[in-house]
Design a protein around this motif. Sequence first.
Motif, mmCIF file in Angstrom:
data_model
loop_
_atom_site.group_PDB
_atom_site.id
_atom_site.type_symbol
_atom_site.label_atom_id
_atom_site.label_comp_id
_atom_site.label_asym_id
_atom_site.label_seq_id
_atom_site.Cartn_x
_atom_site.Cartn_y
_atom_site.Cartn_z
ATOM 1 N N LEU B 46 -6.930 1.181 9.148
ATOM 2 C CA LEU B 46 -7.660 1.979 8.159
ATOM 3 C C LEU B 46 -7.209 1.630 6.746
ATOM 4 N N LEU B 47 -8.179 1.348 5.872
ATOM 5 C CA LEU B 47 -7.902 1.069 4.466
ATOM 6 C C LEU B 47 -8.335 2.226 3.563
ATOM 7 N N LEU B 54 -7.720 6.024 -0.790
ATOM 8 C CA LEU B 54 -6.882 4.951 -0.269
ATOM 9 C C LEU B 54 -5.912 5.520 0.768
ATOM 10 N N GLN B 55 -5.898 4.923 1.946
ATOM 11 C CA GLN B 55 -4.959 5.353 2.976
ATOM 12 C C GLN B 55 -3.532 5.065 2.525
ATOM 13 N N PRO B 59 -2.322 -1.355 -0.183
ATOM 14 C CA PRO B 59 -2.152 -1.804 -1.579
ATOM 15 C C PRO B 59 -3.294 -1.352 -2.486
ATOM 16 N N SER B 60 -2.963 -1.102 -3.717
ATOM 17 C CA SER B 60 -3.942 -0.567 -4.671
ATOM 18 C C SER B 60 -4.995 -1.591 -5.079
ATOM 19 N N ARG B 61 -4.859 -2.843 -4.685
ATOM 20 C CA ARG B 61 -5.913 -3.826 -4.973
ATOM 21 C C ARG B 61 -7.177 -3.552 -4.155
ATOM 22 N N LEU B 78 -7.488 -11.069 -4.441
ATOM 23 C CA LEU B 78 -7.265 -11.372 -3.031
ATOM 24 C C LEU B 78 -5.855 -11.907 -2.800
ATOM 25 N N GLY B 79 -5.148 -11.268 -1.876
ATOM 26 C CA GLY B 79 -3.819 -11.725 -1.534
ATOM 27 C C GLY B 79 -3.847 -12.595 -0.287
ATOM 28 N N PRO B 80 -2.787 -13.347 -0.037
ATOM 29 C CA PRO B 80 -2.767 -14.239 1.135
ATOM 30 C C PRO B 80 -2.865 -13.500 2.456
ATOM 31 N N ASP B 81 -2.504 -12.227 2.443
ATOM 32 C CA ASP B 81 -2.546 -11.428 3.661
ATOM 33 C C ASP B 81 -3.897 -10.764 3.881
ATOM 34 N N ASP B 82 -4.858 -10.997 2.988
ATOM 35 C CA ASP B 82 -6.127 -10.274 3.040
ATOM 36 C C ASP B 82 -7.225 -11.023 3.778
#
Lengths: 124, 107
Positions: B46-47, B54-55, B59-61, B78-82
Amino acid sequence: QVHLVESGGGVVHPRTSLRLSCAAAGFTFSTSAMHWVRQVPGKGPEWVALISDDGSNTYYADSVRGRFTISRDDSKNTLYLQMISLRIEDTAVYFCTRVMTDPITDYYLAMDAWGQGTTVIVSS
Amino acid sequence: DIQMTQSPSSVSASVGDRVTITCRASQTIRSWLAWYQQKPGKPPKLLIYAASSLQNGVPSRFSGSGSGTDFTLTISSLGPDDFATYYCQQASNFPVTFGQGTRVEIK
């Protein structure tokens, strides 16, 4: 930490039965509504059923109504899904999920915890 | 049943890009919408719930907006984990329904 662990999946023939279990830990299970959700690999999730926190209300997807029964045993912190008359199209990974509830309205908002899933394969 | 339609079905992006995913409901669901992220072999996570909340721990992005029938999930950088598949889900009516998913791929 919330922990949900599904079990009971397997390979079965069409028209047979199976019971899935979901052991819950790390939260007050008896005050949480719960879902079963299934997912065919490569496809989106499909909601299956919900049971209210006190077990008095249950809801089902049309595709499983009359064949699947959701239930709970709060003394064992366990959620169940009894499945009968299984079909090829019931093949999927089955997840149990906790319902996030609005604290003021008791509205069911989202699924805030998921187990890792148990795989059910229905094949002749 | 309420049909949830996501677009695009896939998007190619680079780390640091802004990514926007839309979800349209076939009838009004007010703000009863959630967004999930799923990586291969893992359950959805869940995001966002109630369209824009925001759950905890997300992250706040990530941000969500919309109401009625049209909703948006935005990843501001966008982060590498996204890199993952994202699903919307309506919580307004039974049966609960999900969108078909949007895959965010590395460009």
